[in-house]
Every structure is written in C-alpha cells, then in structure tokens.
Design a protein around this motif. Structure first.
Motif, PDB file in Angstrom:
ATOM      1  N   LEU A 110      56.312  20.837  22.692  1.00  0.00           N
ATOM      2  CA  LEU A 110      55.635  19.543  22.710  1.00  0.00           C
ATOM      3  C   LEU A 110      56.542  18.527  23.393  1.00  0.00           C
ATOM      4  N   TYR A 111      55.969  17.735  24.304  1.00  0.00           N
ATOM      5  CA  TYR A 111      56.754  16.683  24.954  1.00  0.00           C
ATOM      6  C   TYR A 111      56.178  15.318  24.595  1.00  0.00           C
ATOM      7  N   PHE A 112      57.072  14.444  24.115  1.00  0.00           N
ATOM      8  CA  PHE A 112      56.709  13.085  23.741  1.00  0.00           C
ATOM      9  C   PHE A 112      57.452  12.113  24.655  1.00  0.00           C
ATOM     10  N   ALA A 113      56.734  11.496  25.586  1.00  0.00           N
ATOM     11  CA  ALA A 113      57.364  10.506  26.471  1.00  0.00           C
ATOM     12  C   ALA A 113      57.610   9.202  25.721  1.00  0.00           C
ATOM     13  N   ASP A 114      56.678   8.850  24.829  1.00  0.00           N
ATOM     14  CA  ASP A 114      56.781   7.604  24.072  1.00  0.00           C
ATOM     15  C   ASP A 114      57.373   7.873  22.696  1.00  0.00           C
ATOM     16  N   ARG A 115      57.849   6.817  22.085  1.00  0.00           N
ATOM     17  CA  ARG A 115      58.423   6.951  20.740  1.00  0.00           C
ATOM     18  C   ARG A 115      57.336   7.307  19.733  1.00  0.00           C
ATOM     19  N   THR A 116      57.605   8.333  18.941  1.00  0.00           N
ATOM     20  CA  THR A 116      56.591   8.813  17.992  1.00  0.00           C
ATOM     21  C   THR A 116      56.605   8.052  16.674  1.00  0.00           C
ATOM     22  N   GLY A 117      57.757   7.491  16.307  1.00  0.00           N
ATOM     23  CA  GLY A 117      57.920   7.021  14.938  1.00  0.00           C
ATOM     24  C   GLY A 117      58.170   8.213  14.034  1.00  0.00           C
ATOM     25  N   PRO A 118      58.342   7.985  12.726  1.00  0.00           N
ATOM     26  CA  PRO A 118      58.611   9.092  11.798  1.00  0.00           C
ATOM     27  C   PRO A 118      57.563  10.198  11.904  1.00  0.00           C
ATOM     28  N   ALA A 119      58.038  11.447  11.757  1.00  0.00           N
ATOM     29  CA  ALA A 119      57.211  12.618  12.076  1.00  0.00           C
ATOM     30  C   ALA A 119      56.706  13.318  10.823  1.00  0.00           C
ATOM     31  N   THR A 120      55.394  13.568  10.798  1.00  0.00           N
ATOM     32  CA  THR A 120      54.839  14.516   9.840  1.00  0.00           C
ATOM     33  C   THR A 120      55.466  15.878  10.144  1.00  0.00           C
ATOM     34  N   PHE A 121      55.965  16.562   9.093  1.00  0.00           N
ATOM     35  CA  PHE A 121      56.711  17.798   9.385  1.00  0.00           C
ATOM     36  C   PHE A 121      56.652  18.757   8.206  1.00  0.00           C
ATOM     37  N   HIS A 122      57.248  19.939   8.385  1.00  0.00           N
ATOM     38  CA  HIS A 122      57.441  20.893   7.293  1.00  0.00           C
ATOM     39  C   HIS A 122      58.937  21.116   7.139  1.00  0.00           C
ATOM     40  N   ARG A 123      59.460  20.816   5.957  1.00  0.00           N
ATOM     41  CA  ARG A 123      60.902  20.643   5.798  1.00  0.00           C
ATOM     42  C   ARG A 123      61.700  21.935   5.797  1.00  0.00           C
ATOM     43  N   PHE A 124      61.279  22.935   5.037  1.00  0.00           N
ATOM     44  CA  PHE A 124      62.058  24.172   4.921  1.00  0.00           C
ATOM     45  C   PHE A 124      61.331  25.293   5.649  1.00  0.00           C
ATOM     46  N   THR A 125      61.966  25.864   6.633  1.00  0.00           N
ATOM     47  CA  THR A 125      61.427  27.081   7.240  1.00  0.00           C
ATOM     48  C   THR A 125      62.582  28.058   7.378  1.00  0.00           C
ATOM     49  N   THR A 126      62.248  29.302   7.589  1.00  0.00           N
ATOM     50  CA  THR A 126      63.303  30.259   7.937  1.00  0.00           C
ATOM     51  C   THR A 126      63.228  30.566   9.432  1.00  0.00           C
ATOM     52  N   ALA A 127      62.662  29.620  10.171  1.00  0.00           N
ATOM     53  CA  ALA A 127      62.631  29.692  11.636  1.00  0.00           C
ATOM     54  C   ALA A 127      63.492  28.565  12.180  1.00  0.00           C
ATOM     55  N   THR A 128      63.777  28.607  13.472  1.00  0.00           N
ATOM     56  CA  THR A 128      64.578  27.568  14.112  1.00  0.00           C
ATOM     57  C   THR A 128      63.746  26.856  15.161  1.00  0.00           C
ATOM     58  N   SER A 129      63.813  25.532  15.151  1.00  0.00           N
ATOM     59  CA  SER A 129      63.171  24.704  16.173  1.00  0.00           C
ATOM     60  C   SER A 129      64.252  24.035  17.005  1.00  0.00           C
ATOM     61  N   TYR A 130      63.896  23.672  18.238  1.00  0.00           N
ATOM     62  CA  TYR A 130      64.886  23.200  19.198  1.00  0.00           C
ATOM     63  C   TYR A 130      64.416  21.894  19.837  1.00  0.00           C
ATOM     64  N   ARG A 131      65.380  21.075  20.270  1.00  0.00           N
ATOM     65  CA  ARG A 131      65.079  19.780  20.883  1.00  0.00           C
ATOM     66  C   ARG A 131      65.887  19.613  22.165  1.00  0.00           C
ATOM     67  N   ALA A 132      65.216  19.044  23.179  1.00  0.00           N
ATOM     68  CA  ALA A 132      65.871  18.755  24.464  1.00  0.00           C
ATOM     69  C   ALA A 132      65.525  17.342  24.883  1.00  0.00           C
ATOM     70  N   SER A 133      66.434  16.693  25.570  1.00  0.00           N
ATOM     71  CA  SER A 133      66.162  15.378  26.151  1.00  0.00           C
ATOM     72  C   SER A 133      65.330  15.563  27.416  1.00  0.00           C
ATOM     73  N   GLY A 134      64.296  14.740  27.565  1.00  0.00           N
ATOM     74  CA  GLY A 134      63.459  14.812  28.750  1.00  0.00           C
ATOM     75  C   GLY A 134      62.359  15.845  28.636  1.00  0.00           C
ATOM     76  N   ARG A 135      61.682  16.069  29.745  1.00  0.00           N
ATOM     77  CA  ARG A 135      60.516  16.953  29.799  1.00  0.00           C
ATOM     78  C   ARG A 135      60.942  18.360  30.192  1.00  0.00           C
ATOM     79  N   HIS A 136      60.790  19.313  29.272  1.00  0.00           N
ATOM     80  CA  HIS A 136      61.200  20.700  29.530  1.00  0.00           C
ATOM     81  C   HIS A 136      60.121  21.653  29.023  1.00  0.00           C
ATOM     82  N   LEU A 137      58.889  21.364  29.357  1.00  0.00           N
ATOM     83  CA  LEU A 137      57.766  22.147  28.868  1.00  0.00           C
ATOM     84  C   LEU A 137      57.737  23.560  29.426  1.00  0.00           C
ATOM     85  N   ALA A 138      58.087  23.716  30.688  1.00  0.00           N
ATOM     86  CA  ALA A 138      57.938  25.013  31.359  1.00  0.00           C
ATOM     87  C   ALA A 138      59.243  25.791  31.467  1.00  0.00           C
TER      88      ALA A 138
END
Length: 380
Positions: A110-138
């Motif tokens: 998911l790419y968010f160009a604008d500020r989202t504000g606080p995020a609806t989320f799921h706190r505990f998973t046994t998976a890993t999520s990742y974050r990058a600065s800028g647009r890296h969809l592909a």
C-alpha cells in the motif's frame, strides 16, 4: 482490527499512532485456499478522518519483503488506482486475476502519498510487515523496505474466489490470543489457524480459514489495547465476512485472568462469574444461528501454569464451570475441546510441558498442532 496504540518494549514497535506519509507498507499474508481471482479488504474502522490510499499492488511473496518478479498486479477500486475510505468504514478492491494455491504467501503493498493519521491495525501477528520511504509498489526486491514490525495496517482481509468447488466457504476462528497465534514462531505459520488450514487443504476440503483472534480480547469488556469486546465486534469480524459457514469461538480466559494481571492495557478489569461468561457465549450463538452460521465452542485452555499472574483458585472454578457448560449444554453445534487437548493428565489445570510456549500459558507449535488435530472436520 484494533484501535491504534503506542508501541512498547515487550510488544515491539508499531506504527499505528504515527501512521504513514509518502511511505509504502508491504504486508505478507498467507491464503488458506486457492482460486483464480482475489481482492483485498481495507479498514478505516478506527480512523477519525478520511483515509486516502494512493495506490496498491498484490504479488507472490519471495520471502521477507521480496516479490517474485513479474507477479505484481495493480489493484483498483471502482476502476481507479486509489481510493478514499471514510472514517469507520471498510472498502474492498476490484477483483484481480491472480491465481493462487492453497497456503500460498502473498505480499500486499500500500502506498500513501498523503498523511494517513493514526492507523487502524492488528497489533500482534506472527508475520512481518515492512515500510519504505516513497513509492515502492512494484519493487521485486526488498532493499527499500528498511523498517519492519509484527503488525498489520489497514489490511483486514484477502478474499479469494473462482475455485473449482461450488461448496467452498469460510471458517472463522474468533477469540483471543489462542486464535491470534501468541506462542507461534514468527514467520513460521504455526498458529492454530495455519494448522487447521493445512488439515483442510490436505483433506481437499474447500474451506478457507480466517483468523479473527485478538490477543488479550475479552467477551465481556472492551480494553484500550486488546480490541472491542467480542460481543460488539462479532458482526464485523465474523458474520459480515463473505461465505462464512462456521465460527469457532474461544473466549473467557482474559475475562477470568484480567483482575490478576494489573495490566493497564486491559482498562476496567472486574471479576466475572461463569454465569456472565456463559450469557455472552449464548449471545454469540444466537447471532450465529440467526445468520445461518454454525457455532463451534472451544473450551478455555489450562491457565494454572502461566508465568505471569492470570491464575487464581476462584478463576479456576469459573473456567471449569464455563468449560463444563460448553461440553455438556448442547448450546453449541459442536465442541472443540482445547482444554483436554492441552491439559496435563496428572494435573488438568496445567498444560502439558511439551505443548506450551515459554510463558507457561500459550501453546507452542506442538500445542497448536494438538488443538488443530482435535477439530472434527465434518463439524465444519
């Protein structure tokens, strides 16, 4: 999905309160069943402002933050690449042609160009999520995704369709940390729901499995960090899912243990009675049956061996009474006896040592396997 909360040393970092701005979030999920098309469901359930998603892709996971080259697909929403989700609402993408196999891992970016504000989320998973600065969809590589966390953001479902069987449907595992997967090794897909999905796939049963557990969740009371009480979130998290045929319910342990923990994340922690817990279970059963959904009651796991304060003699009496009712009342359509699957024969209030995680309460991989093995697949 849960309200945004601060991160903590024991739970690890999360980005829910700060949200995202000019950032890409790549999340790894495993589908239980295969199909010819899929769509994703996004949630702004706890947002206070409209959520602007600039663009999104889905592809086959190549491990960590990597995507198999050539498999990324652009997702659309009503024919456009971006969408805006109103506060308190969900949205689904258009169906995208991407064939999937049972138990396959996918990445949703998911790419968010604008500020989202606080995020609806799921706190505990046994998976890993990742974050990058800028647009890296592909991006097929994961080099840009330098930050990681064990939580999911906005992504509340991956819905698969177009399978060969006309009788396919969904089983929802609803409840607390036992369903959520606390105790499973990160990234290993060893939660109860994973083991159940593997059994169903091996038996060629066309049933998907949805994990609707929230660690710390209670059936009688909301809490700041552990989600809305189960009776309030049941329709959104279970009955409104597409194709639901059966729900497995494990709840009551946190209601019993909360007064002992002193955990500020629980909020109000009154002592509860078996009568109160049973009444709430009956409410969930009535709601299930009114929607034509079969309800399977899971007995409450053994609590005596926990290495943090959740056990008391009075609480054990409540647990035993609730479990007796689940087993014998006939109120549930079927019973998954988690308690007996995990219990030490020498002291049934304790779990077997080989079935328990290092916290002394939650199942380990062998424990989750034992619970999944106790499921009567014909009852689903």
């Amino acid at each position: 999905m849960q309200r945004p909360v601060e991160d903590s040393e024991d739970r690890g970092p999360n980005w829910s309160q700060q949200g995202f701005a000019d950032q890409s979030v790549r999340q790894v999920v495993r589908v239980a069943t295969g199909g010819a098309t899929l769509r994703i469901r996004l949630s702004n359930s706890y947002g206070t402002t409209p959520l602007r998603l600039t663009a999104a892709t889905v592809g086959r996971s190549a491990g960590d933050a990597q995507v198999w080259p050539g498999t990324a697909r652009k997702l659309t929403f009503g024919g456009t690449q971006g969408t805006t989700i109103a506060p308190g609402r969900d949205i689904v993408s258009d169906a995208e042609a991407l064939s999937t196999s049972p138990l396959e891992k996918l990445t949703v970016t998911l790419y968010f160009a604008d500020r989202t504000g606080p995020a609806t989320f799921h706190r505990f998973t046994t998976a890993t999520s990742y974050r990058a600065s800028g647009r890296h969809l592909a991006d097929s590589g994961g080099d840009a995704f330098k930050a990681s966390t064990n939580a999911w953001y906005f992504l509340s479902g991956v819905e698969v369709s177009g399978a060969a069987s006309p009788r396919r449907g969904t089983v929802v595992a609803f409840g607390d940390s036992l369903m959520d997967g606390t105790g499973a090794m990160p990234g290993a897909d060893n939660r109860f729901t994973d083991k159940l999905a593997e059994r169903l796939a091996a038996a060629r049963r066309p049933l998907g499995v949805v994990n609707a557990g929230i660690g710390g969740n209670r059936i009688l009371n909301d809490s700041p960090c552990y989600g809305d009480k189960a009776t309030d979130r049941f329709r959104r998290d279970v009955l409104d899912r597409p194709g639901v045929r059966t729900v497995i319910i494990h709840l009551g342990a946190n209601d019993i243990g909360a007064p002992e923990t002193g955990d500020p994340c629980m909020g109000s922690a009154p002592r509860v009675t078996a009568h109160q817990i049973i009444g709430a279970h009956k409410e969930l059963i009535r709601a299930s049956h009114a929607s034509g959904v079969k309800a399977v009651g899971a007995t409450i796991l053994p609590m005596k061996g926990a290495l943090f304060p959740v056990y008391s003699e009075q609480g054990e009496k409540v647990r035993a009474a609730v479990n007796h009712w689940i087993r014998t009342s006939g109120a549930y359509d079927a019973v998954l006896d988690v308690d007996r699957a995990l219990a030490d024969p020498a002291d049934p209030a304790l779990p077997r040592h080989g079935y328990v995680f290092q916290d002394g309460l939650h199942p380990n991989e062998a424990g989750f396997h034992a619970i999944a093995s106790a499921v009567n697949l014909n009852a689903l």
